[in-house]
Design a protein around this motif. Structure first.
Motif, PDB file in Angstrom:
ATOM      1  N   GLU A  29      45.721  -2.179   1.464  1.00 36.80           N
ATOM      2  CA  GLU A  29      46.070  -0.569   1.717  1.00 36.80           C
ATOM      3  C   GLU A  29      46.006  -0.205   3.033  1.00 36.80           C
ATOM      4  N   SER A  30      47.127   1.260   3.394  1.00 37.01           N
ATOM      5  CA  SER A  30      47.470   1.339   4.321  1.00 37.01           C
ATOM      6  C   SER A  30      46.222   1.894   5.075  1.00 37.01           C
ATOM      7  N   LEU A  31      46.403   2.009   6.459  1.00 37.41           N
ATOM      8  CA  LEU A  31      45.604   1.958   7.604  1.00 37.41           C
ATOM      9  C   LEU A  31      44.958   2.823   7.118  1.00 37.41           C
ATOM     10  N   ASP A  32      45.440   4.453   6.997  1.00 38.58           N
ATOM     11  CA  ASP A  32      45.141   6.138   6.741  1.00 38.58           C
ATOM     12  C   ASP A  32      44.268   5.729   5.127  1.00 38.58           C
ATOM     13  N   LYS A  33      44.572   4.849   4.563  1.00 38.40           N
ATOM     14  CA  LYS A  33      44.158   4.304   3.061  1.00 38.40           C
ATOM     15  C   LYS A  33      44.692   5.929   1.979  1.00 38.40           C
ATOM     16  N   ALA A  34      46.024   6.219   2.385  1.00 37.80           N
ATOM     17  CA  ALA A  34      46.655   6.629   1.489  1.00 37.80           C
ATOM     18  C   ALA A  34      47.345   6.013   0.366  1.00 37.80           C
ATOM     19  N   VAL A  35      47.506   4.511   0.502  1.00 38.73           N
ATOM     20  CA  VAL A  35      48.612   4.509  -0.367  1.00 38.73           C
ATOM     21  C   VAL A  35      47.735   3.030  -0.589  1.00 38.73           C
ATOM     22  N   ARG A  36      47.786   2.624  -2.113  1.00 39.64           N
ATOM     23  CA  ARG A  36      47.108   0.911  -2.535  1.00 39.64           C
ATOM     24  C   ARG A  36      48.697   0.536  -3.241  1.00 39.64           C
ATOM     25  N   ILE A  37      48.757  -1.105  -2.690  1.00 37.77           N
ATOM     26  CA  ILE A  37      49.494  -1.445  -3.407  1.00 37.77           C
ATOM     27  C   ILE A  37      48.757  -2.779  -4.171  1.00 37.77           C
ATOM     28  N   THR A  38      48.443  -2.343  -5.623  1.00 39.60           N
ATOM     29  CA  THR A  38      48.205  -4.076  -5.626  1.00 39.60           C
ATOM     30  C   THR A  38      48.490  -5.053  -6.457  1.00 39.60           C
ATOM     31  N   TYR A  39      49.412  -5.777  -6.735  1.00 39.40           N
ATOM     32  CA  TYR A  39      50.117  -7.018  -7.300  1.00 39.40           C
ATOM     33  C   TYR A  39      49.140  -7.685  -8.329  1.00 39.40           C
ATOM     34  N   LYS A  40      48.969  -8.134  -9.409  1.00 42.56           N
ATOM     35  CA  LYS A  40      48.292  -8.645 -10.863  1.00 42.56           C
ATOM     36  C   LYS A  40      49.038  -9.211 -11.713  1.00 42.56           C
ATOM     37  N   ARG A  41      49.179 -10.474 -11.531  1.00 40.69           N
ATOM     38  CA  ARG A  41      49.548 -11.244 -12.315  1.00 40.69           C
ATOM     39  C   ARG A  41      48.693 -11.221 -14.069  1.00 40.69           C
ATOM     40  N   ILE A  42      49.757 -11.230 -15.056  1.00 40.54           N
ATOM     41  CA  ILE A  42      49.374 -10.530 -16.318  1.00 40.54           C
ATOM     42  C   ILE A  42      49.375 -11.447 -17.019  1.00 40.54           C
ATOM     43  N   ASN A  43      50.484 -12.407 -16.863  1.00 36.16           N
ATOM     44  CA  ASN A  43      50.729 -13.894 -17.946  1.00 36.16           C
ATOM     45  C   ASN A  43      51.828 -14.743 -17.064  1.00 36.16           C
ATOM     46  N   PRO A  44      51.426 -15.814 -17.259  1.00 34.89           N
ATOM     47  CA  PRO A  44      53.472 -16.260 -16.217  1.00 34.89           C
ATOM     48  C   PRO A  44      54.302 -16.072 -16.174  1.00 34.89           C
ATOM     49  N   LEU A  45      54.839 -14.666 -17.169  1.00 34.66           N
ATOM     50  CA  LEU A  45      56.259 -13.870 -17.742  1.00 34.66           C
ATOM     51  C   LEU A  45      55.599 -13.258 -16.832  1.00 34.66           C
ATOM     52  N   LYS A  46      55.046 -12.317 -16.812  1.00 34.94           N
ATOM     53  CA  LYS A  46      54.903 -10.985 -16.425  1.00 34.94           C
ATOM     54  C   LYS A  46      53.563 -10.337 -15.131  1.00 34.94           C
ATOM     55  N   MET A  47      54.495  -9.552 -14.152  1.00 30.09           N
ATOM     56  CA  MET A  47      52.918  -9.240 -12.877  1.00 30.09           C
ATOM     57  C   MET A  47      53.353  -7.670 -13.098  1.00 30.09           C
ATOM     58  N   ASP A  48      52.432  -7.080 -12.440  1.00 26.45           N
ATOM     59  CA  ASP A  48      52.629  -5.633 -12.669  1.00 26.45           C
ATOM     60  C   ASP A  48      52.280  -5.207 -11.247  1.00 26.45           C
ATOM     61  N   CYS A  49      53.070  -4.462 -10.581  1.00 25.56           N
ATOM     62  CA  CYS A  49      52.639  -3.801  -8.923  1.00 25.56           C
ATOM     63  C   CYS A  49      52.182  -3.042  -9.036  1.00 25.56           C
ATOM     64  N   ILE A  50      51.280  -1.597  -8.846  1.00 27.19           N
ATOM     65  CA  ILE A  50      50.508  -0.942  -8.947  1.00 27.19           C
ATOM     66  C   ILE A  50      50.903  -0.234  -7.920  1.00 27.19           C
ATOM     67  N   LEU A  51      51.925   1.419  -7.839  1.00 27.79           N
ATOM     68  CA  LEU A  51      51.178   2.438  -6.398  1.00 27.79           C
ATOM     69  C   LEU A  51      50.494   3.352  -6.534  1.00 27.79           C
TER      70      LEU A  51
END
Length: 164
Positions: free
Chosen positions: A121-143
């Motif tokens: 999370e950015s210091l100003d709390k205006a942006v979050r980036i989530t990395y989530k490994r879904i399975n061995p071959l997939k990963m989501d990056c959520i902005l």
């Protein structure tokens, strides 16, 4: 009076559990992100490479290419602070022209780390980036970003692993 007392206890409990959510974490906890990840997106073809944690850090490069031409690049370093990993992000246009001032990378401390998931999370709390490994071959990056009106906007990037 009892309702007020219960409300105060509830608020304190939520506040304490939220602040206790991530007191100590390590860069090595983010090894699940390692690999070369790609996707085709409306912004362009994307590739994000994450190297293995090495010591107190791990690094990443990102590129977005549309119609054979670069849209932008990113360089990310996750470095261990005293207690948690902190992402230090820089954006670049074609020609390696930086968006951020040379001595001011975009700082995003980790605010949550779970099995195969991290939220920065950015210091100003205006942006979050989530990395989530879904399975061995997939990963989501959520902005998640707040727009100029304070409303949240979400972009989900569904990456596929090319190589580990």
């Amino acid at each position: 009076m009892r309702k007020t007392y219960l409300l105060i206890i509830f608020v304190l409990t939520c506040t304490l559990s939220a602040s206790a959510q991530l007191k100590k974490a390590y860069v090595k906890d983010l090894a699940f992100m390692t690999g070369t990840w790609t996707l085709k997106h409306e912004w362009g073809d994307m590739e994000e490479f994450w190297g293995q944690p090495m010591g107190d850090n791990m690094v990443s490069t990102f590129r977005c290419v549309k119609n054979g031409k670069v849209v932008f690049y990113e360089f990310m370093a996750i470095e261990q602070s005293d207690s948690i990993p902190v992402m230090k992000l820089r954006h670049f246009n074609k020609g390696s022209i930086g968006w951020e001032d040379k001595d001011k990378p975009y700082l995003m401390p980790a605010v949550k780390i779970a099995a195969n998931e991290v939220v920065f999370e950015s210091l100003d709390k205006a942006v979050r980036i989530t990395y989530k490994r879904i399975n061995p071959l997939k990963m989501d990056c959520i902005l998640d970003e707040k727009d100029k009106d304070g409303k949240w906007k979400k972009d989900v990037f569904n990456y596929a692993l090319v190589k580990h």
